[in-house]
Design a protein around this motif. Structure first.
Motif, PDB file in Angstrom:
ATOM      1  N   ASN A  91       0.871  -1.216   0.145  1.00  0.00           N
ATOM      2  CA  ASN A  91       0.040   0.083  -0.217  1.00  0.00           C
ATOM      3  C   ASN A  91       0.815   1.030  -0.072  1.00  0.00           C
ATOM      4  OD1 ASN A  91      -2.469  -1.177   0.036  1.00  0.00           O
ATOM      5  ND2 ASN A  91      -2.505  -1.568   2.268  1.00  0.00           N
ATOM      6  N   GLU A  92       1.747   1.365   0.707  1.00  0.00           N
ATOM      7  CA  GLU A  92       2.925   2.310   0.851  1.00  0.00           C
ATOM      8  C   GLU A  92       3.688   2.675  -0.582  1.00  0.00           C
ATOM      9  OE1 GLU A  92       6.239   3.723   4.083  1.00  0.00           O
ATOM     10  OE2 GLU A  92       6.585   1.852   2.967  1.00  0.00           O
ATOM     11  N   GLU A 119       2.493   1.642  -3.311  1.00  0.00           N
ATOM     12  CA  GLU A 119       1.498   1.893  -4.427  1.00  0.00           C
ATOM     13  C   GLU A 119       1.193   3.679  -4.494  1.00  0.00           C
ATOM     14  OE1 GLU A 119      -1.763  -0.705  -3.722  1.00  0.00           O
ATOM     15  OE2 GLU A 119      -1.055  -2.008  -5.248  1.00  0.00           O
ATOM     16  N   LYS A 120       0.850   4.032  -3.150  1.00  0.00           N
ATOM     17  CA  LYS A 120       0.742   5.423  -2.623  1.00  0.00           C
ATOM     18  C   LYS A 120       1.928   6.390  -3.366  1.00  0.00           C
ATOM     19  CE  LYS A 120      -2.228   4.987   1.155  1.00  0.00           C
ATOM     20  NZ  LYS A 120      -2.265   5.001   2.771  1.00  0.00           N
TER      21      LYS A 120
END
Length: 186
Positions: free
Chosen positions: A117-118, A120-121
């Motif tokens: 997630n990190e 992708e952000k």
């Protein structure tokens, strides 16, 4: 057009600046040495929270400024390119900080993050802001690797010297996601 891109390196350890001290390694062996060898890039700053690493970088590149934090670097310099060669847990933090400070291109050591997630952000942020983000990884196109592949692929060598390769054993450092990924390229 810019004649030379100001480049800063965050992380002056082994791959950031130290590997070039190993004279047995193919050169350029560090990010600093690679930048220094490019006429369209100017090394303008090193950042590290380890004074020993900073001192080594300063001895190798006495004309390049050193900083103990990215905040101090960005308050003084506006690099167009940043190379991130720190611990993987910090990569996304430094990517975010670089984007927020107007950096146009970022080369980040692998892995970009241990958190999908990190990762992708920050990838989405770079895309949104038009920042070129490269994650340093592949070695399969390295000239030495291509030479070895060509050698062992040579019919005469294969048939007379080594035979058909069925398996191989290799050592790597810091787990499959760190040095082990280069073994896969090999």
């Amino acid at each position: 057009m810019i004649s030379s891109y100001k480049t800063a390196i965050i992380g002056c350890g082994w791959i950031g600046a130290g590997a070039q001290l190993d004279l047995l390694r193919p050169h350029p062996a560090s990010h600093a040495q690679a930048v220094d060898s490019q006429p369209k890039m100017t090394l303008v700053g090193f950042v590290d929270n380890d004074n020993s690493a900073l001192n080594t970088a300063k001895k190798l590149y006495p004309d390049v400024d050193i900083y103990t934090s990215t905040q101090s670097l960005f308050s003084v310099l506006n690099p167009e390119i940043v190379i991130i060669a720190t611990h993987p847990d910090t990569h996304c933090h430094y990517i975010l900080e670089s984007v927020q400070n107007g950096v146009k291109a970022i080369l980040c050591e692998k892995p970009i993050s241990h958190d999908l997630n990190e990762a992708e952000k920050v990838i989405a942020l770079c895309k949104e802001k038009g920042v070129l983000l490269l994650v340093n990884h592949m070695r399969r196109y390295d000239e030495l690797i291509k030479e070895i592949k060509s050698y062992i692929g040579n019919e005469y060598v294969r048939d007379t010297s080594i035979g058909k390769i069925i398996s191989a054993t290799a050592d790597y450092d810091n787990g499959i996601y760190h040095g082990g990924t280069h073994i896969i390229d090999l």
